[in-house]
Design an enzyme around this catalytic site. Structure first.
Site, PDB file in Angstrom:
ATOM      1  N   LYS A 119       5.770   4.895  -3.105  1.00  0.00           N
ATOM      2  CA  LYS A 119       4.575   4.148  -2.714  1.00  0.00           C
ATOM      3  C   LYS A 119       3.844   3.615  -3.942  1.00  0.00           C
ATOM      4  O   LYS A 119       3.705   4.310  -4.951  1.00  0.00           O
ATOM      5  CB  LYS A 119       3.646   5.066  -1.905  1.00  0.00           C
ATOM      6  N   SER A 201      -1.344   3.733   5.186  1.00  0.00           N
ATOM      7  CA  SER A 201      -1.191   2.740   4.134  1.00  0.00           C
ATOM      8  C   SER A 201       0.198   2.745   3.488  1.00  0.00           C
ATOM      9  O   SER A 201       0.483   1.903   2.638  1.00  0.00           O
ATOM     10  CB  SER A 201      -2.237   2.984   3.047  1.00  0.00           C
ATOM     11  N   SER A 225      -2.080   7.923   6.590  1.00  0.00           N
ATOM     12  CA  SER A 225      -1.205   7.012   5.857  1.00  0.00           C
ATOM     13  C   SER A 225       0.247   7.457   5.751  1.00  0.00           C
ATOM     14  O   SER A 225       1.103   6.666   5.359  1.00  0.00           O
ATOM     15  CB  SER A 225      -1.763   6.757   4.456  1.00  0.00           C
TER      16      SER A 225
END
Length: 532
Positions: A119, A201, A225
């Site tokens: 990420k 996210s 997320s």
């Protein structure tokens, strides 16, 4: 029993044919003809960690061959899905080094040659940390902010031999649990169906894993997320206990209170195997001292078996947990899942939080992100003296903007070297955990198993947000959660279950999730579309 080896590849070939037929009969009515390009065959579609390791050991393929195949697939489909912000320019060299070490008989790590993604919010030495924010994006003319060292989880993955394909897209400051629209790089699209939001996210990580751009991915959560994109894109996600996995070197929202690093995978086994690599104490993150003595002696794969649900007591979703009804179709899918849990030997308890103040306590709780200014100061200082920005004052001055995550201070920005007042959050977590643990003990529960969303995944074209049932509760309490595919809505949107329990119960939750996964096998590989 788990299906392995050639039998699994045969099943997957049949699954691919089935998926293509389903795409023709179900998906095409929703996709304009101009964009419905045929999917390309992919030799490693849905391949598992064990299958890759066996293939390397048997000499069926090399790391370079596998990585090149993933890169070719990414080149074909990435323009239509936008999962990545940065690719690892050295990935083939790193793959070749693993092949050399393997051929030389050198000892290899548990993830040697496994393609993974990271990420964007997690630091990789030498690669820009943009926070998903245009003022820090070199591509958008922003400041080039380069960390000097890897985040601890990245260092652990490299030491384990994982091959990092690239870094994945996030909304600005990871501040949306639904979509990546605010990212400097624009939207990421859902691998299952581009019409649906990807979840956030960790949008790009979920797309990469679900869409077979990688085998495993690093995700991160403050408020949904990990679990939201996993559920939206039909994969397994592990949101661990707060303090189990180090989150140093990660752009913070609730770094001192809520932020956790977890895993995305297509199977429970693979998610658990990745957790084994990244979990545990490091001096770089003092919070992880809490993990000592709370990790399974034989690792997070040690309780994976097809009898794990036998005799377990499972609490079911109800208004005692949250005063939110499930939609009729969600209720139907959940009812089916409950029957499947019972068929595996579980006993279910209806709404164990009824007659408690749990829902009201969560609703009135302090959110625990009042420390973001202080946590950002720590993050920026960790980047190293050569980084373009080293503190929050420089961040504001050099970008000419006050980050949106600081607006909660109403312009009264604190001294970043002072101590944040977390007394309200501490009181809230204490109250929530007391009710949570008391209910688990009263009913002798092994886990709670809920639908991860109370409604189906929204359309990207809408303004709707994901309707998670577990986000505030789980993050405020700091307890673990595992998502697992559990079917599909009539629209094609995935339906997933969330297994949760007391702090440090990851191994037990993974065992139960594995049993359910093996009994139902709901996940289907998505059919990706080329951009025309």
């Amino acid at each position: 029993m788990r299906i392995q080896g050639s039998a699994l590849f045969k099943r997957r070939r049949l699954s691919l044919i089935t998926a293509l037929l389903l795409a023709i009969t179900l998906l095409l009515p929703y996709i304009p003809a101009s964009t419905a390009a045929a999917a390309q065959a992919f030799a490693y579609e849905e391949i598992t960690l064990e299958e890759l390791q066996d293939g390397y050991a048997d000499g069926k393929f090399t790391t370079v061959q596998v990585v090149q195949a993933y890169l070719d697939r990414i080149q074909l489909y990435e323009p239509n899905y936008n999962a990545f912000t940065t690719m690892n320019a050295n990935v083939l060299k790193e793959a070749a080094e693993i092949d050399r070490a393997r051929a030389a008989g050198e000892e290899l790590g548990p993830l040697a040659g496994i393609p993974i993604v990271i990420k964007e919010a997690v630091d990789m030495a030498g690669y820009p940390s943009t926070m998903g924010w245009a003022p820090l994006s070199p591509e958008k003319g922003g400041i080039r902010l380069i960390p000097e060292k890897d985040a601890p989880v990245v260092a652990r993955l490299k030491a384990a031999g994982a091959v990092i394909i690239g870094r994945t897209n996030i909304p600005a400051f990871s501040s949306s649990g639904t979509r990546a629209t605010t990212s400097w790089d624009g939207d990421t699209y859902n691998a299952v169906d581009r019409r649906f939001v990807p979840g956030g996210s960790s949008s790009g990580t979920a797309m990469s894993v679900s869409g077979n751009f990688a085998v495993l991915g690093i995700a991160e959560e403050t408020g949904g997320s990990i679990q939201n994109p996993a559920a939206a894109q039909n994969i397994v996600g592990i949101k661990p206990t707060f303090g189990l996995v180090p989150n140093a070197g990660v752009v913070p929202l609730g770094g001192s209170t809520r932020d956790v690093i977890g895993t995305h995978a297509r199977t429970v086994h693979d998610a658990a195997a990745m957790l084994d690599v990244i979990a545990g104490y490091t001096h770089e993150d003092p919070k992880t001292v809490a993990s000592i003595g709370n990790m399974p002696a034989n690792g997070y794969t040690s309780k994976l078996n097809t009898q794990a649900l036998q005799g377990k007591r499972i609490g079911l979703y109800g208004k005692g947990w949250r005063d939110q009804d499930l939609t009729p179709e969600t209720q139907q899918l959940y009812d089916r899942a409950i029957q499947e849990l019972v068929a595996q030997g579980a006993t279910v308890i209806t709404d164990p939080f009824a007659d408690t103040d749990f829902a009201a306590t969560v609703k009135s709780a302090d959110g625990g992100i009042g420390s973001v200014y202080y946590d950002m100061q720590d993050y920026l200082e960790r980047l190293g003296p050569s980084a373009a920005i080293n503190n929050v004052q420089e961040l504001i001055e050099m970008t000419g903007e006050v980050p949106s995550v600081f607006t909660r201070y109403d312009g009264n920005l604190p001294d970043p070297n002072s101590e944040p007042d977390l007394s309200a959050f501490i009181a809230s977590r204490t109250d929530i955990l007391k009710i949570f643990n008391d209910v688990m003990d009263k009913y002798d529960l092994d886990a709670l198993v809920y639908p991860q969303m109370f409604k189906e995944t929204p359309l990207l074209s809408s303004e709707d947000n994901i309707g998670a049932t577990t986000v505030s509760e789980i993050n405020l309490a700091g307890v673990p959660l595992v998502t697992v595919p559990a079917g599909y809505y009539k629209s094609g949107s995935p339906f997933e279950l969330a297994f949760t329990g007391k702090m440090w119960s990851e191994a037990d939750l993974l065992g139960m999730a594995y049993d359910y996964e093996q009994a139902t096998a709901y996940r289907k590989a998505p059919v990706l579309l080329e951009k025309e």
